[in-house]
Scaffold this active site. Structure first.
Site, PDB file in Angstrom:
ATOM      1  N   GLU A 103       0.753  -1.349  -0.123  1.00 28.40           N
ATOM      2  CA  GLU A 103      -0.112   0.264   0.177  1.00 28.40           C
ATOM      3  C   GLU A 103       0.812   1.165  -0.185  1.00 28.40           C
ATOM      4  OE1 GLU A 103      -2.769   0.931  -0.411  1.00 28.40           O
ATOM      5  OE2 GLU A 103      -3.635  -1.647  -0.086  1.00 28.40           O
ATOM      6  N   SER A 476     -41.088 -37.582  38.799  1.00 30.55           N
ATOM      7  CA  SER A 476     -39.979 -37.435  39.647  1.00 30.55           C
ATOM      8  C   SER A 476     -39.071 -37.082  39.926  1.00 30.55           C
ATOM      9  CB  SER A 476     -40.178 -39.564  39.347  1.00 30.55           C
ATOM     10  OG  SER A 476     -41.209 -40.606  38.840  1.00 30.55           O
TER      11      SER A 476
END
Length: 792
Positions: A103, A476
């Site tokens: 860049e 249960s």
């Protein structure tokens, strides 16, 4: 040449030179005038109107909410922009070098505009080569923060002027830091920290030089050089960047060759996170949204949860395996949809794509469209366009759908949308998406911290969190709390209770209530310990009737249950109230930790975008008497009874894990509408549940021990691997009385020795007082079914 001609040439050449000189001076004048205009425009119009740089000086990037496990594995991210801000010092040197190489290699040398680079670009452009960019990193920062991408002279002048202003205001490192964190890199990722996670699933610091170069190629054109979408173009650009890094001596020849040869694996879309914790991530999002509203999506909060990645993934896999096992037991229901396949090949693929978009994959369960079907061979096409063949055992589950006599809704024909999966040996088989729902939750009983939370089979199919939102009958699995209440009333695990049919008067005009044991087998006098292990319904009802439902409800409130959702009648003993799996886990934690109530919590800490601590969990830990809700003697006795459930009771299959510290209780509601297992072992308490969202029977041969217990066991096998077995110490105030534990004050005849043995027709005790649990009784149906399924 004659003198005349010579004179003529000299005379005509002078005006030509004069004309050329005049033209040149005119051009220079025009150029100077143009430059003057540009300078005037720049300094008189652009300069005074340039935007403030407060946005850069006080940079506040839009960083999403990120959620992690306790061991820093990312499990969720919420926000439009995926961004992970990294200070310049935390960005690896070779990542910076890769960006500079492609860049702006002279970034640290120029003053914002690189005139050398600009001239080089102009020369290459005029020479007919590919167009060269001349924007420096500073100019790109100016454009990204303040300008459009329009290619006009005015925009370029603004960009140059802003670049100089930025260079005067910020240091080079500050400018570079802004660039590295702000730039868009595709896949909704902004900045290189986020891109590392998006494309490679790793923190930026863990990437290789080859991966740095791949990411550095993205700023120019994120879509064109996206390694997910365009891997070939991305590879070409990556190789060029590596070459530039070598030319600039950013890397050695050896590093260059190693990077060039590296085979890069890119994370594909749809695989955003390493583990599945969608329900937990959504829970965190809701909690933070209540406090911070939309700010959570842009302020960069990082949330560390209490989840452990290994436990979370084990829970997810265990739940899905248990649900798919249930689906296989109950048969194929038919294709999810059927479409008409066009004759034209291109139209056919479009039709397949359209219908598969509406039937997304569920992890390993892939959607496919059948293109050819027979009892021995099925061909199908995936969304990827790949065609696969299924035969032999791969068709066994869906065999009914391949029968020519099957109903239309069941039949697999060309155009049918089916589910397929592949096993470890790469063999394909037909499966189906489940209709049944499920949940799994695991806690640390010492603090209440969630270790795993799975609210359903697939978050994308149903976002309803069954762990915290599903109010279901516990069956249960509620019985231990009834017996715990009885211990406070003078009962003990050795108390003999009549296991015989009951007829209880109901309201005036109503028939007698005649509750039954699940297996319709009655054994006369049994100890309370054996009654819990074998889940005797009538025994728990007799105990509840003796201590009263109100007393039991009040006792249950100590464990964190919502007593208003528990019936104030004898059906409470059969689990007809309502609880959530999350509540149940917190309640069983009281037995596991010796009598202390813990509040389940998920968020360990929250930090802001700069790492500043915003909040920190401060759980009350076990050992502080302020949170004791149960006598340590009660907790010890119940723990011993629950261990027997896992040793020889309805959860005896758990003994296959080879541990003696496992404890818990199965739960099956009336007509097998809900299946539960709640229990603990080692340093974790966990609850598993299965049922339909629209309640209906799970099958008359299904129980908590066949539905939920296998899921719990698969999780525990992973969670407790290598962990020492927990040893329970006997608290003060207990004595052995008639062969079992009893409170000191209830020993030697001070407690309740028997219940219901004086009822008419009651059987005499089948064994001498003090001997319990040694009597051979017919196995209950759940134990028989477990033997059929799992061979134990």
């Amino acid at each position: 040449m004659t003198p005349a001609s010579f004179t003529l040439t000299r005379s005509t050449s002078r005006p030509l030179k004069r004309h050329l000189l005049i033209a040149f001076l005119c051009l220079c004048g025009v150029g100077a005038f143009g430059v003057s205009l540009l300078l005037g425009y720049a300094f008189l119009i652009v300069g005074p109107n340039m935007p403030s740089l407060d946005t850069l000086v006080d940079y506040k990037p839009k960083i999403p909410l990120r959620i992690f496990t306790a061991d820093k594995v990312l499990i969720g991210e919420f926000g439009e922009e995926h961004r992970n801000f990294l200070p310049i010092k935390q960005i690896p040197a070779q990542m910076k070098n890769a960006v500079l190489a492609i860049e702006d290699s002279r970034f640290y040398e120029h003053g914002g505009v690189d005139f050398i680079g600009l001239m080089r670009a102009i020369v290459k452009d005029l020479g007919g080569g590919s167009a060269q960019g001349a924007s420096t990193i500073t100019m790109q920062v100016a454009r990204n923060f303040f300008l459009t991408r329009d290619k006009t002279v005015a925009r370029k002048v603004n960009e140059i002027m802003l670049s100089y202003k930025i260079e005067r205001t910020l240091s080079k490192d500050q400018i570079f830091e802004l660039y590295l964190n702000q730039i868009y890199l595709g896949q909704r990722a902004y900045g290189f920290g986020s891109a590392a996670q998006t494309y490679f699933g790793k923190p930026l610091a863990q990437l290789s030089i080859a991966q740095f170069a791949m990411l550095a190629g993205l700023p120019k054109a994120p879509s064109a050089y996206n390694p997910v979408v365009n891997p070939k173009r991305a590879h070409i650009r990556q190789q060029y960047i590596l070459q530039r890094m070598r030319e600039l001596n950013f890397i050695t020849a050896e590093q260059y060759q190693q990077a060039v040869d590296e085979d890069i694996k890119v994370r594909q879309t749809g695989k955003s996170y390493a583990i599945h914790a969608e329900y937990a991530a959504e829970m965190v999002r809701k909690i933070l949204y209540e406090q911070y509203k939309d700010e959570i999506y842009t302020s960069g909060f990082d949330v560390i949860t209490t989840l452990r990645s290994k436990d979370q993934e084990a829970a997810y896999l265990a739940l899905r395996r248990g649900v798919m096992d249930y689906e296989r037991r109950h048969g194929y229901r038919g294709p999810e949809a059927v479409i008409t396949l066009p004759a034209d090949a291109e139209d056919r693929q479009d039709a397949i794509d359209d219908v598969l978009e509406k039937h997304p994959d569920s992890d390993e369960l892939l959607a496919a469209v059948v293109t050819d079907a027979s009892p021995k061979l099925v061909r199908a096409t995936l969304l990827s366009g790949d065609s696969i063949e299924l035969s032999g055992d791969g068709l066994r589950f869906a065999a009914a759908g391949l029968n020519v006599k099957s109903t239309a809704s069941l039949r697999i024909v060309p155009g049918a949308v089916i589910r397929i999966t592949r096993d470890a040996k790469e063999r394909w088989s037909i499966v189906q998406l489940p209709n049944v729902a499920a949940a799994f939750v695991a806690l640390d009983p010492q603090s209440g911290a969630y270790r795993a939370l799975v609210g359903g089979f697939d978050f994308n199919l149903s976002k309803f969190d069954h762990v915290t939102q599903a109010w279901r009958q516990p069956g249960s699995s509620i019985k231990p709390f009834i017996y715990s209440a009885a211990l406070e009333k003078g009962y003990g695990p050795g108390t003999l209770i009549n296991d015989a049919p009951l007829s209880i008067p109901a309201e005036a005009g109503a028939p007698l209530w005649e509750p039954k044991n699940d297996d319709n087998v009655y054994d006369g006098p049994v100890t309370m310990r054996l009654a819990l292990a074998k889940s005797k319904n009538v025994v728990s009802i007799r105990v509840l009737r003796a201590i009263t439902a109100q007393a039991a409800r009040d006792h249950m409130g100590r464990f964190g249950f919502d007593v208003n959702k528990q019936p104030n009648n004898l059906t409470l003993a059969l689990g007809t109230g309502l609880v959530t799996p999350g509540q149940m886990a917190g309640a069983y934690a009281v037995f596991a930790n010796g009598g202390y109530q813990v509040t389940p919590y998920l968020i360990q800490s929250v930090t802001d975008a700069r790492g500043k601590l915003v909040s920190q969990a401060k759980p009350v830990l076990v050992g502080e008497e302020s949170v004791r809700v149960l006598d340590s003697r009660n907790a010890f006795i119940m723990d011993s009874m629950l261990r027997d459930v896992a040793r020889y009771g309805t959860a005896a299959a758990a003994s296959r894990l080879g541990r003696t510290d496992l404890a818990g209780k199965t739960g099956t509601t009336n007509d097998s509408i809900d299946g539960w297992f709640a229990g603990y072992g080692g340093d974790v308490v966990a609850v598993s549940w299965m049922g339909y969202d629209d309640p209906k029977s799970l099958g008359n041969r299904e129980f908590g021990s066949t539905l939920a217990l296998p899921v719990w066991m698969n999780f525990m096998q992973s969670a407790l691997r290598g962990k020492p077995m927990a040893q329970a110490s006997v608290p003060a105030g207990l004595n052995r009385d008639y062969g079992d534990w009893a409170y000191n004050e209830y020993a030697q005849g001070g407690g309740v020795r028997s219940l219901g043995l004086d009822e008419p027709g009651a059987m005499p005790p089948p064994f001498e007082t003090g001997i319990f649990g040694e009597r051979v009784i017919p196995p209950d149906p759940s134990a028989t079914r477990m033997k059929e399924l799992y061979g134990f």
